[in-house]
Write a protein that holds these residues in place. Sequence first.
Motif, PDB file in Angstrom:
ATOM      1  N   LEU A  49       0.832  -1.209   0.000  1.00 39.97           N
ATOM      2  CA  LEU A  49       0.000   0.000   0.000  1.00 39.97           C
ATOM      3  C   LEU A  49       0.860   1.250   0.000  1.00 39.97           C
ATOM      4  O   LEU A  49       0.616   2.195  -0.766  1.00 39.97           O
ATOM      5  CB  LEU A  49      -0.927   0.004   1.220  1.00 39.97           C
ATOM      6  CG  LEU A  49      -1.742   1.289   1.435  1.00 39.97           C
ATOM      7  CD1 LEU A  49      -2.735   1.506   0.310  1.00 39.97           C
ATOM      8  CD2 LEU A  49      -2.454   1.257   2.783  1.00 39.97           C
ATOM      9  N   ARG A  88      -7.275   3.680   0.980  1.00 38.65           N
ATOM     10  CA  ARG A  88      -7.470   2.230   0.855  1.00 38.65           C
ATOM     11  C   ARG A  88      -8.830   1.824   1.398  1.00 38.65           C
ATOM     12  O   ARG A  88      -9.570   1.051   0.785  1.00 38.65           O
ATOM     13  CB  ARG A  88      -6.345   1.511   1.606  1.00 38.65           C
ATOM     14  CG  ARG A  88      -6.278  -0.002   1.398  1.00 38.65           C
ATOM     15  CD  ARG A  88      -7.045  -0.778   2.448  1.00 38.65           C
ATOM     16  NE  ARG A  88      -6.707  -0.356   3.790  1.00 38.65           N
ATOM     17  CZ  ARG A  88      -7.578  -0.376   4.797  1.00 38.65           C
ATOM     18  NH1 ARG A  88      -8.835  -0.783   4.626  1.00 38.65           N
ATOM     19  NH2 ARG A  88      -7.217   0.050   5.999  1.00 38.65           N
ATOM     20  N   ILE A 296      -4.423   2.485  -6.261  1.00 44.79           N
ATOM     21  CA  ILE A 296      -4.584   1.343  -5.354  1.00 44.79           C
ATOM     22  C   ILE A 296      -5.835   0.530  -5.678  1.00 44.79           C
ATOM     23  O   ILE A 296      -6.381  -0.160  -4.815  1.00 44.79           O
ATOM     24  CB  ILE A 296      -4.585   1.797  -3.879  1.00 44.79           C
ATOM     25  CG1 ILE A 296      -5.719   2.765  -3.577  1.00 44.79           C
ATOM     26  CG2 ILE A 296      -3.259   2.406  -3.505  1.00 44.79           C
ATOM     27  CD1 ILE A 296      -5.792   3.135  -2.098  1.00 44.79           C
TER      28      ILE A 296
END
Length: 424
Positions: A49, A88, A296
Amino acid sequence: MSIRIPRGTQDILPGEVEKWQLIEEKARELCEKFQYREIRTPIFEHTELFLRSVGDTTDIVQKEMYTFEDRGGRSLTLRPEGTASAVRSFVEHKMYGDASQPVKLYYMGPMFRYERPQAGRFRQFVQFGVEAIGSADPAIDAEVIALAMSLYRSMGLQKLKLIVNSLGDKESRSAHREALVNHFKPRIGEFCQDCQNRLEKNPMRILDCKQDREHELMKSAPSIIDYLNDDSKTYFEKVQKYLKNLDIDFIVDPNLVRGLDYYNHTAFEIMSDSEGFGAITTLCGGGRYNGLTEEIGGPEAPGIGFALSIERFIAALEAEKVDLPLNKDIDCYLVSLGEEAKDYTVGLLQKLRMAGYSAERDYLDRKIKAQFKAADRSNAKFVAVLGEDELKANKINVKSMESGEQTELGLDSFIEKFTELYQS
C-alpha cells in the motif's frame, strides 16, 4: 537492569495529556462543523500500500518505514502516514458509492517513522488529519486549508505562515520533469546517491533533498510554476481566490514540493513563525492527490487532505506561551474522620460521581489536616466533612473553598441539596 522507553518515543503523563485531550476535543468539534466524519484504520497495513501510494523513491519508503514479516510470510508496515490507509479504506468499502459526496473523513492516531529523533521529531508520533475524496473543485482545497487554519486559531496560535504551491496536472509535471532532468543531469555526480537514483525515477524528489539543499543547482532549478498548463494555472488561481475570500493570508512558494509522490495540483504547508520555535517549523502539510484511488485499485476519485503533528502543535502553543483553559479542578472532596465515616464515604463518593460530579476521597488513611491539604492540591470547589458525630446525626458539613462558607446538609438528601448548593 531497568527497562527504559524506546528511543524516539515518549510517555504523555497526567498534567500534559490534558493538552492533548483539549486539542483532540477541539479537532472533533471543528470536524463536526465542517461535516467530516471520523475513520479509524489499522496501525499496520500491507507494505505494498505504501510502496504504491507514498512512492518507492521517497525518504519514507527508502529509509523510514517500520516493515516486518509476519508468521504467514506477509510483509506488513506500521503506518508512516494516514492518507494511504484512508484512501485504501475508501476504495475497499466502496465509499465512492455513498449518496453523499465528496466523502469527508478525519482521523487521529499514532504514525511510525524511523528517523533521527530531535526536538519536534519522534519515531512514534500522533497525527490529526482530514481527507476529502470525490471532488475536483478548488473550493474544497480552500475548505481543507481553512479547517487546518481554524483549528490552530481556535487554540490561540497567532504566529502562523501558510505556504502554497501548485504541482500541476500530469501534463504539467511531465514537462517540468523533463526540464529538471536536463538541469541536473550534467552535474548529478555532485549530488548524494539518493538524488542520483531519483534523477530518472522522480527528479522532483531531488528538490526535497535535505543533504544537498544548499547546492547551487537547487537554487536555479526550473520552477513548476513556469510549466503549468492553462488548466493547472486556472485551478491554482481559483484556489488562491478562494483563500482570499476566506481572509486567509498565504505565500506562494514554487519550491514547495512535499515529500510524497501522490501529490498534484495544490500543495501547502502551515509553519510556526514564532521566535524560538526550533529548527523544524512545519506544523502541518497537505495537498491534492488526484489519481491515488486508481493507483490502489479504485475508480477515479480526486482527493485532498492534510495531516498535522499533535506534538508540534503543542510545541507551537508553548512557544507562543498560549495559556490553555485546562480544567484541573474537582467538584467535591470527601474528608472523613473515624472508621464508620470512612466506610460511609465509599458509597457517597459513588453517588456523587453517578450524579455527574467529579469527586475524590482519601485512600491513604491520612489525618484530617492532611486530607484538607489533599483537597487543596486537587483544587476542590467544595469539601464535604463527615465525622462520627455527623454520621450519627445523619448530617454532613460542606465547605465552599472559594468563600469559606460552611453548610450542613442531610445525608438522606445530600445529592439533591449539594446540587442546589453547587448551582447557587
